[in-house]
Design a protein around this motif. Structure first.
Motif, mmCIF file in Angstrom:
data_model
loop_
_atom_site.group_PDB
_atom_site.id
_atom_site.type_symbol
_atom_site.label_atom_id
_atom_site.label_comp_id
_atom_site.label_asym_id
_atom_site.label_seq_id
_atom_site.Cartn_x
_atom_site.Cartn_y
_atom_site.Cartn_z
ATOM 1 N N VAL A 223 -64.801 143.076 -66.985
ATOM 2 C CA VAL A 223 -65.542 141.679 -66.989
ATOM 3 C C VAL A 223 -66.639 141.966 -67.783
ATOM 4 C CG1 VAL A 223 -66.465 139.743 -65.841
ATOM 5 C CG2 VAL A 223 -64.167 140.902 -64.987
ATOM 6 N N ARG A 224 -67.348 142.980 -67.650
ATOM 7 C CA ARG A 224 -68.615 143.252 -67.965
ATOM 8 C C ARG A 224 -68.467 143.063 -69.720
ATOM 9 N NH1 ARG A 224 -73.775 144.628 -66.401
ATOM 10 N NH2 ARG A 224 -75.193 145.252 -68.095
ATOM 11 N N SER A 225 -67.662 143.857 -70.349
ATOM 12 C CA SER A 225 -67.183 143.982 -71.422
ATOM 13 C C SER A 225 -66.860 142.688 -72.096
ATOM 14 C CB SER A 225 -66.126 144.893 -72.021
ATOM 15 O OG SER A 225 -66.693 146.326 -71.412
ATOM 16 N N ALA A 226 -66.094 141.823 -71.303
ATOM 17 C CA ALA A 226 -65.767 140.551 -71.653
ATOM 18 C C ALA A 226 -66.946 139.690 -71.984
ATOM 19 C CB ALA A 226 -64.576 140.090 -70.799
ATOM 20 N N LEU A 227 -67.877 139.614 -70.984
ATOM 21 C CA LEU A 227 -68.902 138.814 -71.101
ATOM 22 C C LEU A 227 -69.763 139.236 -72.470
ATOM 23 C CD1 LEU A 227 -70.231 138.709 -67.330
ATOM 24 C CD2 LEU A 227 -68.876 136.875 -68.630
ATOM 25 N N LEU A 228 -69.925 140.510 -72.459
ATOM 26 C CA LEU A 228 -70.734 141.076 -73.821
ATOM 27 C C LEU A 228 -70.193 140.357 -75.155
ATOM 28 C CD1 LEU A 228 -71.670 144.654 -72.899
ATOM 29 C CD2 LEU A 228 -73.097 142.776 -73.012
ATOM 30 N N LYS A 229 -68.832 140.534 -75.204
ATOM 31 C CA LYS A 229 -68.189 139.974 -76.117
ATOM 32 C C LYS A 229 -68.324 138.378 -76.280
ATOM 33 C CE LYS A 229 -65.239 139.698 -79.820
ATOM 34 N NZ LYS A 229 -65.684 140.526 -81.293
ATOM 35 N N ALA A 230 -68.171 137.659 -75.254
ATOM 36 C CA ALA A 230 -68.625 136.351 -75.336
ATOM 37 C C ALA A 230 -69.701 136.036 -75.682
ATOM 38 C CB ALA A 230 -67.943 135.691 -73.691
ATOM 39 N N ARG A 231 -70.775 136.540 -75.164
ATOM 40 C CA ARG A 231 -72.145 136.128 -75.562
ATOM 41 C C ARG A 231 -72.206 136.512 -77.029
ATOM 42 N NH1 ARG A 231 -75.545 133.749 -76.860
ATOM 43 N NH2 ARG A 231 -77.628 133.655 -76.159
ATOM 44 N N ALA A 232 -71.839 137.656 -77.661
ATOM 45 C CA ALA A 232 -72.086 137.922 -78.913
ATOM 46 C C ALA A 232 -71.500 136.945 -80.031
ATOM 47 C CB ALA A 232 -71.221 139.413 -79.376
ATOM 48 N N VAL A 233 -70.375 136.241 -79.484
ATOM 49 C CA VAL A 233 -69.613 135.121 -80.632
ATOM 50 C C VAL A 233 -69.976 133.925 -79.997
ATOM 51 C CG1 VAL A 233 -67.979 136.763 -80.885
ATOM 52 C CG2 VAL A 233 -67.689 135.013 -79.120
ATOM 53 N N THR A 234 -71.014 133.493 -79.140
ATOM 54 C CA THR A 234 -71.358 132.371 -78.735
ATOM 55 C C THR A 234 -72.630 131.848 -79.117
ATOM 56 O OG1 THR A 234 -69.663 132.610 -76.944
ATOM 57 C CG2 THR A 234 -71.147 130.748 -76.568
ATOM 58 N N SER A 235 -73.015 130.771 -79.560
ATOM 59 C CA SER A 235 -74.498 130.361 -79.933
ATOM 60 C C SER A 235 -74.913 129.680 -78.767
ATOM 61 C CB SER A 235 -74.516 129.586 -81.046
ATOM 62 O OG SER A 235 -74.100 128.266 -80.830
ATOM 63 N N ASP A 236 -76.318 129.325 -78.597
ATOM 64 C CA ASP A 236 -76.895 128.720 -77.683
ATOM 65 C C ASP A 236 -76.688 127.392 -77.421
ATOM 66 O OD1 ASP A 236 -78.417 131.100 -77.220
ATOM 67 O OD2 ASP A 236 -80.400 130.406 -77.838
ATOM 68 N N ARG A 237 -75.952 126.773 -78.188
ATOM 69 C CA ARG A 237 -75.387 125.286 -78.117
ATOM 70 C C ARG A 237 -73.916 125.262 -77.579
ATOM 71 N NH1 ARG A 237 -77.060 125.746 -83.346
ATOM 72 N NH2 ARG A 237 -74.907 125.833 -83.984
#
Length: 421
Positions: free
Chosen positions: A384-398
């Motif tokens: 899950v931690r890796s999934a969240l890191l990946k999600a944050r990397a491809v998601t903008s603040d908006r």
């Protein structure tokens, strides 16, 4: 504390027995420790979805009315202590350790050959805790099914069956009628039943209740609600009418859950637990149930939802369509092996611009590789931690990060988000 760690090691060690249906072992444990369940007044809440929400709504309303309210729910998100509360305060680690050691020693002394499951033991522990804390009323969520669930050893004041959908088919049956029969196993002779079940499931519940001479109150018939705006409804009940009631849980399905809880409050009045309009409104306005359409961060928006079956995902998608119709979405999805994950992903794919599949830290978790064929564009991660890191990397603040598929996933994500965002 070491004693608490030892208690958890013992309790989780019982999971080797898996899910074992039947009441013989839990009844024997309770008999050995003095049948604490006979000393509590309870409401029993079963169904496919919404059980925990209804329990939480009832707890808040009854607490506002001045009662000492116990609550037993499962599973927990982060800490085992979440499962057992009195007046919204979790059982302490020291109390878990003390009760576990005491009950374990008593069983060993009286019936050393007795084998029991994690849920057998923790349910007995909960009933004993509520007895010692002298709870006025206890709200008990069914773990799985109903008829043979470990919680089904009480004689409640009211039984609630929220709804009936496809889930846990390997244990409960492959048709709605079969699943409804298992859910309806919590109905006790003469005890009123509140239900939001529909069609064939409702007919099964009404038939079983009729055989028990238990009155049935059906959502949409005997009582009903009307949506006014987001999180606001009007309620017309058995003898109570309320306008513009605010429910502090997101999603239109929570209005239906609120109506079920309000009908139960009406029935509890004749059982010696009256609640006036003000505590009812106050309770619903402050209710919280973590991990259920819960926004935990902004910039980006992070939404957690423990939807773990098709009905739950459908309710989540309706919420997204209403609240975030245009928001770019990164989906983080992990699921248990026994779920209808193909249908769940089919419902979520149109709402996701990016999909990250992950593995739960649970032996029953589905490997993400097994889902790759359902979403060829998805990224695979192994925790899950890796999934969240990946999600944050491809998601903008908006944008929106949506985390769903399992309450176990939500628990892992909550713990990691606090460190990572």
């Amino acid at each position: 504390m070491k004693e608490y760690a030892d208690a958890l090691e013992f309790l989780y060690g019982l999971e080797k027995f898996g899910i074992v249906f039947g009441l013989e072992n839990i009844q024997r444990i309770l008999e050995i420790i003095g049948n604490p369940q006979e000393h509590v007044k309870a409401v029993h809440v079963g169904g496919t979805n919404g059980k925990g929400s209804v329990v939480s709504m009832l707890a808040c309303m009854l607490s506002e009315a001045g009662y000492r309210v116990g609550k037993y729910t499962s599973p927990h998100l982060v800490s085992f202590t979440e499962r057992i509360t009195v007046d919204e305060e979790e059982i302490t680690e020291a109390e878990v350790a003390e009760l576990t050691a005491e009950i374990r020693q008593t069983i060993q002394r009286e019936d050393s050959d007795r084998a029991f499951t994690f849920f057998d033991f923790t349910t007995a522990l909960a009933y004993e805790y509520f007895r010692r804390r002298q709870a006025d009323i206890v709200l008990v969520e069914v773990g799985l099914g109903g008829r043979l669930d470990s919680t089904n050893v009480i004689s409640p004041l009211v039984s609630i069956i929220t709804n009936v959908g496809f889930d846990h088919m390997g244990y409960l049956g492959n048709t709605i009628a079969e699943i409804a029969r298992e859910k309806a196993g919590i109905i006790k002779r003469g005890v009123p039943v509140v239900t939001g079940a529909r069609d064939n499931a409702r007919e099964v519940i009404e038939g079983i209740a009729g055989g028990c001479e238990s009155p049935v109150h059906v959502l949409g018939g005997d009582f009903r609600y009307e949506r006014r705006t987001d999180q606001v409804m009007s309620y017309t009940g058995l003898s109570m009418k309320l306008d513009n009631v605010f429910v502090n849980l997101k999603g239109d399905h929570q209005l239906a859950n609120g109506a079920l809880a309000l009908c139960a409050v009406e029935l509890l009045k004749v059982c010696g637990f009256p609640a006036e309009e003000r505590p009812i409104r106050n309770g619903l306005s402050r209710v919280r149930w973590p991990g259920r359409i819960e926004i935990v961060r902004e910039k980006p928006t992070i939404l957690l939802d423990g939807a773990h079956n098709v009905d739950g995902v459908q309710a989540l998608v309706r919420f997204l369509d209403t609240r975030f119709p245009e928001k770019r979405t990164t989906l983080v999805f992990g699921v248990m092996k026994d779920k209808e994950y193909e249908k769940m992903i089919d419902l979520l794919r149109p709402r996701a611009d990016v999909i990250v599949l992950t593995r739960l830290a649970n032996e029953r978790g589905l490997p993400p590789e097994a889902m790759k064929g359902l979403a060829a564009e998805a990224t695979i991660t192994q925790d899950v931690r890796s999934a969240l890191l990946k999600a944050r990397a491809v998601t903008s603040d908006r944008d929106l990060i949506l985390i769903t598929g399992s309450l176990y996933l939500i628990g892992e994500a909550r713990a990691a988000i606090d460190e990572m965002f």
